[in-house]
Design an enzyme around this catalytic site. Structure first.
Site, mmCIF file in Angstrom:
data_model
loop_
_atom_site.group_PDB
_atom_site.id
_atom_site.type_symbol
_atom_site.label_atom_id
_atom_site.label_comp_id
_atom_site.label_asym_id
_atom_site.label_seq_id
_atom_site.Cartn_x
_atom_site.Cartn_y
_atom_site.Cartn_z
ATOM 1 N N GLY A 79 0.812 -1.215 0.000
ATOM 2 C CA GLY A 79 0.000 0.000 0.000
ATOM 3 C C GLY A 79 0.847 1.268 0.000
ATOM 4 C CB CYS A 344 1.386 3.439 12.574
ATOM 5 S SG CYS A 344 0.712 2.757 11.072
HETATM 6 C C1 LIG Z 1 -2.080 -0.318 5.903
HETATM 7 C C2 LIG Z 1 -2.470 0.910 5.181
HETATM 8 C C3 LIG Z 1 -1.603 1.515 4.262
HETATM 9 C C4 LIG Z 1 -0.197 1.005 4.018
HETATM 10 O O1 LIG Z 1 -0.198 -0.241 3.418
HETATM 11 P P1 LIG Z 1 1.095 -1.209 3.512
HETATM 12 O O2 LIG Z 1 0.736 -2.381 2.687
HETATM 13 O O3 LIG Z 1 1.295 -1.506 4.959
HETATM 14 O O4 LIG Z 1 2.250 -0.461 2.949
HETATM 15 C C5 LIG Z 1 -2.053 2.638 3.604
HETATM 16 N N1 LIG Z 1 -3.271 3.140 3.828
HETATM 17 C C6 LIG Z 1 -4.135 2.586 4.701
HETATM 18 C C7 LIG Z 1 -5.479 3.178 4.883
HETATM 19 C C8 LIG Z 1 -3.757 1.453 5.413
HETATM 20 O O5 LIG Z 1 -4.605 0.920 6.287
#
Ligand SMILES: *Cc1c(COP(=O)(O)O)cnc(C)c1O
Length: 399
Positions: A79, A344
């Site tokens: 993400g 986080c």
């Molecule tokens: C977890 C998350 C991300 C980041 O995704 P990763 O796969 O951990 O890099 C970004 N936006 C939202 C809303 C998330 O919940």
């Protein structure tokens, strides 16, 4: 004194918004590509072609779900990489001083930090507020738009309080606004949606009128470090990573074949079952909320309870006079896995920027606990959690 309650051997996992377990069917689909089918998709002999074909099939599946062309699917390593590619990849086509980006105060750091970084480079930025229930109003986005705006980035569903944003409404308005801007030779406003928490929602990018959409595997029963960026072919991006030219030059590097296959399988599974599973979770969610509010004094729900405004999987509660982190650790001793405001928070140890943006005081933010349900969640598990919470919170309030 900790309440004496029989602790289950199996963890009651209520942190699906942080990450989900790998679906066994996904693991099975991935396995050959981690073992005997190890070819490099760029190789011209059979093993390479086999790997390349697997990626093509995965791309077609994902494109079908998103209702777009396979050419508009870029496989990434999660993400965060997708949001960075969407944001930097759009902004870097324009000059800093002359370009403006709109996002919200309740985005994930995967969006907040890239926009802040662009701000330091001289790009103009606006962080639109959310209301007290964690919803962003289209009107506030309209007011934030300037002639120099080139990007609007709004999340589909919030990771902390589970609020679902009016993406379709924003997308439709931006589409009309872009038509008006074209006549005045103003730059096109690209619309990026962070959909990492929205794997169970409607992901039809035409219906939503979005130009860029981020998804990840790790929140959707797929492998970690996998993700997708949908990017309209009509809006070419600047790459973040240069090299061998894989993923149409937007994401160089030998492909994570097993990860890509796993991501496509996971997204297919979650989207196939979403309507039925959402109903099941909604019933569990509302049952849990009702019991908490009734049986635990001075507890309050964070986020919206409006129809269609909350993820079926999300429960976020503040217990007045209780430290959320302490409660989390006590719950862990009962084999219950939950999260405080943000998943986080262990990294930066700052109070949740989302709950702050919603206008809550320190107490309410410090006492916030997030329970996120998933495929394995049962009513029996939730009853157990309530049975632990009731005496535990009483004890913690005495201390
Ligand atoms: C977890 C998350 C991300 C980041 O995704 P990763 O796969 O951990 O890099 C970004 N936006 C939202 C809303 C998330 O919940």
């Amino acid at each position: 004194m900790l309440p004496k309650i029989k602790i289950p051997k199996q963890t009651v996992y209520l942190d699906h918004a942080a990450t989900t377990p790998l679906d066994p069917a996904v693991a099975k689909a991935m396995r050959p590509y981690l073992a005997e089918k190890f070819g490099n998709p760029s190789s011209l002999y059979k093993a390479g072609v086999e790997a390349k074909t697997a990626i093509s099939h995965a791309r077609e599946k994902v494109a079908q779900i998103l209702n777009c062309s396979p050419k508009e699917i870029i496989f990434t390593a999660g993400g965060t990489e997708s949001t960075n590619l969407a944001i930097f990849g759009t902004a870097k086509k324009f000059k800093p001083g002359e370009s403006h980006i709109v996002t919200s105060q309740i985005e994930h750091h995967a969006v907040v930090r890239p926009v802040e970084a662009l701000g330091k480079e001289g790009y103009r930025t606006t962080f639109v507020k959310a209301n007290g229930t964690g919803i962003i109003a289209l009107n506030d986005i309209k007011k934030a738009i300037r002639p120099q705006t080139v990007l609007v980035s709004i999340m589909y569903a919030n990771n902390e309080v589970g609020t679902i944003q009016p993406i379709r409404e924003i997308g439709k308005w931006l589409r009309a606004e872009n038509a008006r801007r074209a006549k005045k030779s103003l730059p096109y406003i690209a619309f990026h949606v962070d959909a990492c928490q929205a794997g169970t929602l409607n992901l039809d990018v035409q219906n939503l009128s979005v130009d860029l959409l981020t998804l990840n595997g790790s929140k959707n029963y797929g492998p970690k470090q996998t993700g997708v960026l949908f990017a309209r072919i009509s809006l070419p991006l600047k790459p973040l990573i240069y090299g061998g030219g894989q993923e149409a030059g937007l994401r160089s590097g030998t492909e994570n074949v097993a990860g890509i296959v796993g991501f496509a399988k996971a997204l297919t599974l979650i989207q196939t079952n979403r309507v039925k599973e959402n109903k099941r979770l909604e019933i569990l969610r509302d049952y849990f909320i009702k019991r908490v509010l009734k049986e635990i004094p001075k507890s309050v729900i964070n986020g919206s309870m409006g129809k269609g405004e909350r993820l079926p999987s999300n429960i976020n509660v503040s217990f007045d006079g209780v430290d959320g982190e302490a409660l989390l650790l006590y719950l862990d001793s009962y084999n219950i896995a939950v999260s405080t405001g943000s998943a986080c928070s262990t990294v930066d140890n700052l109070p949740s920027h989302v709950l702050k943006a919603m206008g809550f005081n320190k107490e309410r933010i410090a006492g916030a606990i997030r329970f996120t349900l998933g495929k394995s969640t049962t009513k029996k598990q939730l009853d157990f959690v309530i049975n632990v919470l009731k005496p535990l919170i009483k004890e913690l309030r005495k201390a």
